[in-house]
Write an enzyme that holds these catalytic residues in place. Structure first.
Site, mmCIF file in Angstrom:
data_model
loop_
_atom_site.group_PDB
_atom_site.id
_atom_site.type_symbol
_atom_site.label_atom_id
_atom_site.label_comp_id
_atom_site.label_asym_id
_atom_site.label_seq_id
_atom_site.Cartn_x
_atom_site.Cartn_y
_atom_site.Cartn_z
ATOM 1 N N ASP A 80 0.385 -5.706 -4.904
ATOM 2 C CA ASP A 80 1.707 -5.390 -4.374
ATOM 3 C C ASP A 80 2.782 -5.847 -5.359
ATOM 4 O OD1 ASP A 80 1.975 -8.154 -4.070
ATOM 5 O OD2 ASP A 80 1.725 -8.121 -1.898
ATOM 6 N N ARG A 173 -2.835 -2.286 0.657
ATOM 7 C CA ARG A 173 -2.719 -2.654 -0.766
ATOM 8 C C ARG A 173 -3.901 -2.122 -1.563
ATOM 9 N NH1 ARG A 173 -2.726 -8.653 -1.248
ATOM 10 N NH2 ARG A 173 -3.300 -8.755 0.950
#
Length: 300
Positions: A80, A173
């Protein structure tokens, strides 16, 4: 107080932080969340109070819906925007058509490896704890997850905004990283908002500030949802008053102690009511074409 608060978790707080805040607001210890939401993500986080904590696992197992954004051409160690950049690649040549084509590959059952920076435990330690201590060579087992639906909402330059409905245990993610890898240029998750958790929706979620004000105004009970609210897929059955004590003591209740108005399957879990008040999750037993009921989880 017993029930569920549909909280809109802000960014910058862990799920545990939210639980701690609700404990203070409600002035009670028995409080629990229903599945970790990344500290850097916002969105729906149902919080169980009192006896409702018994049902937290059932909410945790429900599918979730997210609005997310991935940014192409960059990989980070956390997958991220809050991690360290580990690789950059030119992604200007990737066409929209190619992006749509690759996204389609990730719909359905897929194999996914969770991020090293995650709350999964390996040998009793959280993965993010190991990673922060420099142990990044940990073997992380891949898992099968279900991406029930994934739709691109917008593509702007190297950013792709999409909505995904996924099964328990799916990491958005990791999904972003895997899509970037499939495109050959890498990607990281640059935004995440959870809009649904089971039948809890962001449209009727409350901020912590709203919950705190409600408590000050002695109106907190008005924000609490019934324990049976998440059990939309469960059939109902009612107990006769005469059978309630035996049922609450763990005894099997025979058909004469039940009010039956539906068809049931053997071993089926059902919502149990007494005088229209939810009191338990029960388990149906079919014996010689008769319906029997045994308590599974009591909320009395």
């Amino acid at each position: 107080m017993n029930g569920i608060l549909n909280i809109l978790k802000p960014t910058g707080m862990t799920s545990h932080d939210v639980v701690s805040r609700i404990r203070r607001i409600a002035n009670m210890k028995k409080v629990g969340h229903t599945g970790t939401l990344d500290p850097n993500a916002a969105g729906v986080l149902p919080i169980c109070l009192g006896k409702a904590t018994k049902i937290a696992e059932l909410i945790l197992n429900k599918e979730k819906t997210y609005i997310a954004e991935l940014t192409l051409g960059i990989q980070t160690d956390t997958y991220d925007s809050f991690g360290q950049i580990v690789e950059k690649k030119d992604s200007d040549y990737i066409s929209k058509e190619e992006i749509y084509k690759v996204f389609k590959k990730f719909e359905g059952e897929i194999t996914q490896t969770p991020p090293i920076y995650s709350a999964i435990k390996v040998n009793g330690k959280r993965l993010y704890e190991l990673a922060r201590n420099g142990q990044t060579d940990v073997e992380i087992k891949s898992r099968k997850v279900l991406v029930k639906d994934i739709k691109i909402k917008n593509i702007d330059n190297q950013k792709v905004l999409f909505e995904a409905t996924v099964s328990k245990g799916t990491y958005i993610r990791s999904l972003c990283k895997d899509i970037g890898d499939e495109l050959g240029v890498g990607a990281y998750m640059s935004f995440l908002l959870r809009t649904k958790s089971g039948n809890f929706d962001i449209e009727n979620a409350y901020t912590l500030e709203e919950i705190e004000q409600a408590s000050k105004d002695f109106k907190l009970q008005e924000y609490i949802i019934g324990i049976d609210y998440p059990l939309v897929d469960y059939k109902e059955i009612a107990l006769k008053k005469s059978a309630f004590k035996a049922f609450s003591n763990g005894n099997t209740i025979y058909q004469k102690g039940l009010i039956i108005n539906q068809q049931y399957q053997d071993e089926e879990l059902v919502k149990v009511y007494i005088d229209d008040e939810f009191c338990a999750i029960g388990k149906i037993k079919i014996q010689d074409n008769n319906i029997l009921l045994k308590s599974h989880k009591l909320f009395i």
